[in-house]
Structures are given as structure tokens and as C-alpha cells.
Design a protein around this motif. Sequence first.
Motif, mmCIF file in Angstrom:
data_model
loop_
_atom_site.group_PDB
_atom_site.id
_atom_site.type_symbol
_atom_site.label_atom_id
_atom_site.label_comp_id
_atom_site.label_asym_id
_atom_site.label_seq_id
_atom_site.Cartn_x
_atom_site.Cartn_y
_atom_site.Cartn_z
ATOM 1 N N TYR A 1 0.838 -1.208 0.000
ATOM 2 C CA TYR A 1 0.000 0.000 0.000
ATOM 3 C C TYR A 1 0.870 1.254 0.000
ATOM 4 O O TYR A 1 0.638 2.199 -0.757
ATOM 5 C CB TYR A 1 -0.918 -0.026 1.223
ATOM 6 N N ASN A 2 1.897 1.267 0.851
ATOM 7 C CA ASN A 2 2.753 2.446 0.955
ATOM 8 C C ASN A 2 3.607 2.665 -0.282
ATOM 9 O O ASN A 2 4.070 3.779 -0.530
ATOM 10 C CB ASN A 2 3.646 2.344 2.193
ATOM 11 N N SER A 3 3.845 1.610 -1.053
ATOM 12 C CA SER A 3 4.601 1.774 -2.294
ATOM 13 C C SER A 3 3.710 2.260 -3.432
ATOM 14 O O SER A 3 4.206 2.760 -4.441
ATOM 15 C CB SER A 3 5.264 0.449 -2.686
ATOM 16 N N LEU A 4 2.401 2.120 -3.259
ATOM 17 C CA LEU A 4 1.454 2.487 -4.314
ATOM 18 C C LEU A 4 0.828 3.856 -4.109
ATOM 19 O O LEU A 4 0.451 4.521 -5.073
ATOM 20 C CB LEU A 4 0.323 1.452 -4.387
ATOM 21 N N PHE A 5 0.694 4.271 -2.842
ATOM 22 C CA PHE A 5 -0.099 5.455 -2.547
ATOM 23 C C PHE A 5 0.580 6.340 -1.513
ATOM 24 O O PHE A 5 1.329 5.868 -0.661
ATOM 25 C CB PHE A 5 -1.487 5.049 -2.025
ATOM 26 N N VAL A 6 0.275 7.621 -1.610
ATOM 27 C CA VAL A 6 0.696 8.594 -0.608
ATOM 28 C C VAL A 6 -0.558 9.070 0.108
ATOM 29 O O VAL A 6 -1.516 9.523 -0.530
ATOM 30 C CB VAL A 6 1.422 9.791 -1.252
ATOM 31 N N LEU A 7 -0.565 8.942 1.427
ATOM 32 C CA LEU A 7 -1.723 9.344 2.218
ATOM 33 C C LEU A 7 -1.601 10.813 2.599
ATOM 34 O O LEU A 7 -0.624 11.228 3.215
ATOM 35 C CB LEU A 7 -1.822 8.481 3.479
ATOM 36 N N HIS A 8 -2.606 11.609 2.228
ATOM 37 C CA HIS A 8 -2.626 13.034 2.553
ATOM 38 C C HIS A 8 -3.635 13.289 3.680
ATOM 39 O O HIS A 8 -4.641 12.583 3.788
ATOM 40 C CB HIS A 8 -3.024 13.855 1.326
ATOM 41 N N PRO A 9 -3.391 14.293 4.499
ATOM 42 C CA PRO A 9 -4.369 14.615 5.550
ATOM 43 C C PRO A 9 -5.640 15.196 4.943
ATOM 44 O O PRO A 9 -5.605 15.821 3.877
ATOM 45 C CB PRO A 9 -3.636 15.654 6.410
ATOM 46 N N HIS A 10 -6.763 14.972 5.621
ATOM 47 C CA HIS A 10 -8.005 15.608 5.199
ATOM 48 C C HIS A 10 -7.883 17.122 5.372
ATOM 49 O O HIS A 10 -7.052 17.616 6.147
ATOM 50 C CB HIS A 10 -9.180 15.097 6.031
ATOM 51 N N THR A 11 -8.724 17.850 4.663
ATOM 52 C CA THR A 11 -8.693 19.306 4.784
ATOM 53 C C THR A 11 -9.165 19.761 6.157
ATOM 54 O O THR A 11 -8.834 20.849 6.611
ATOM 55 C CB THR A 11 -9.582 19.953 3.707
ATOM 56 N N ARG A 12 -9.942 18.924 6.832
ATOM 57 C CA ARG A 12 -10.407 19.230 8.185
ATOM 58 C C ARG A 12 -10.857 17.939 8.840
ATOM 59 O O ARG A 12 -11.045 16.917 8.177
ATOM 60 C CB ARG A 12 -11.569 20.235 8.163
#
Length: 354
Positions: free
Chosen positions: A266-277
Amino acid sequence: MRGGGTEMDPMDIKYVNKCRFAVASGIFDGYDVPHQPSNMSDRSKKLFCFLMVVDEASLDFIKENATIREDSDGGLWVGMWRLVLLKHPPYDEPRRNGKVPKILTHRLFPQAQYSIWIDGDNQNNALKSMHVMHNYMVEVKYKLIVNTYGVGRIPLPLLNINTIAVYEEADANKRRKRYARPLIDLHMKIYYYEGMEPWSLKKSTISDVPEGAVIIREHTALNNLFSCLWFNEVNLFTPRDQLSFGYVVDRLGGAFKFFMFPNCEYNSLFVLHPHTREHSSKVEWVKSLSEFKGSGSNMKESRGGLGLWTPYPGELDSVMLPQVRIRRPLKVLYIICKEKSNTDNLWEFIKHWG
């Protein structure tokens, strides 16, 4: 899905009906902005439709915070993503509305033969995603692939097996205030009463709990049936889809085959971004059913989760949920994926330490 509470514009219907391979995502109530896929090959751009499903609140938010272009047919785009507006959301709760495109992908995009679902806070490495689809669907013949590790996500290339049982995941959801605690308990009591046993070595899967941020599937008849049954549970009980996945798998017995890939992939495929809020639903803070009485009655969803408020035909008061245990030797166990990369090794590790 006309008349079903989620309607698409005719121009969007015309566009998605051309899609045979879909990368789909969704943003509801303005909690995210579209993140552009990386490592896009020219072939992927031609082969895949990138479909971002949004509600009207999110569309307004995106217009204020991103650059939108309009094509000659009136379609709206943010970079690679074609925005698909769902009008008249069926639920009061945005998170429950988000399950419509996530789980019922085959209903929104009926001509798609394959799809990759990505949660709205993720950025996709397109090239590697194509490799995963090929490796598991073409080489190994899996029809549905989902990432796993439960609610306790960490930004490390490791697999969290602290929530491999649905009752452990429910406990984690309560601790992290993902939904009303007494309603999560009621949801789990119904499943336990109906025979949903905690995960054990007797089961053929390495976990009852998908993380669910990524779902790769071929739209076969059995996959579509599973998705509909899964959505029925999300519609009827809590919107936490991780809690319903294992129950549907369990009820189908050995008929439904799928593959769970670990967090390192999963970590090699995607970058997790924080929600806007942060999500701000009051129902997530409820600790007792009494809080839903009187002035608190407005916290009840009027169109979703109705199974939680309908008298159940069985005696649930005497149901004692399985004790949630912390797996030894640490409070949370992690597997280093580069050392435990194949399913057999992972299975042996869980049998030894679980």
C-alpha cells in the motif's frame, strides 16, 4: 441509479459508459481535494478513466481550492480527474454517502470491466497500481484485491495485525470515535448473535478486516453480488465498511475468493494526505443511547443505519461480545514486509504470534 437517491448528469453518464477500465475515487462534504496520480504512462492515460465522484458541497469546495477546466461537452476536470457529480445524496451522513461510489462502483460505472477504488485522501502511483492489477488478477487470477491493516494506520512499511478480527476493529473504532460507541456495540452484537466468530486459524483468510482504502476488482457477477451484499450491511448498520466486510465474507462461506495485500505494498502504491479538516459529526462522540433522546434525537440518521433502530427479532441484551485481546508480545504487532512478503510466510507468522 435514477430515483435511487444518487443521480448523475446525463453528460457524465455518457462519459462513464465509455469506460472499460476505471480508477475511481470520491470526495464528500469537502474533506479533500483531488490528488493527481503520479508516474502516468501514455498508455495508462488512454486506457483508464480517472473518475472523481463528488457531492455538491465538495464541488463548491474544489472550485474554490483547485483549478477546474471545462471541456467542450461541459465535463469538469481537475488535472487527470473527471469530476462526476452525484446529485441528491441518499444519506444525511457524508461518510455513508461516500460508500455509494466506493462499494457500488459497478452500479455507477456499469460498463467498466475492471476498477481501482482509491479513498479521496490518497494519491495514486499509477504505474505501480497497474503492476499490482496485473500480478494478482492476471497472474494469480484473483478477482478482488483489498489492502489490509485496520483502523490503526501508521506511516511505516509494516502490516498491523492488531485488528485482524472484526471485534478488535470495532473496539478500535470506538476508541478513535469513528461512530457512536453504543451503536457500534449493537452492530457487533447482531453479528455475534448471527454466528460471526472472531478471527482464528480455522478461517481461510489472514484477516476479517480490510483497511479498504484501495479496492482492485474485476466486475464479475460474484464480485458484484458481494459488493451489493456489503453495501446492504453498510446501509443497514454503521457506515464503517471495515466492520461489514468480514461478515459478508463469512456468510458466503468459501464461495467468495479475494486477496489482501499488506501495508508495505500500500505504501509503495499510494501517498496518504491529511483531510482538509477533521470530521465533525456529533454522533461520533455519543457514549450512551440515552444521548439520542430528547434534544439529541436529531443526531439519529433519518435515512441510513435504520437497522440499528429497528427492533431486532433476537434477544441481544444477554449477548456478551468476545473479549478484545492485545496480541503478544507487544501491544501492537507489526510484520516487516520485506521479510514477510509472501502470503505463506505471513500466515506462518500469524499462527506463531497470533
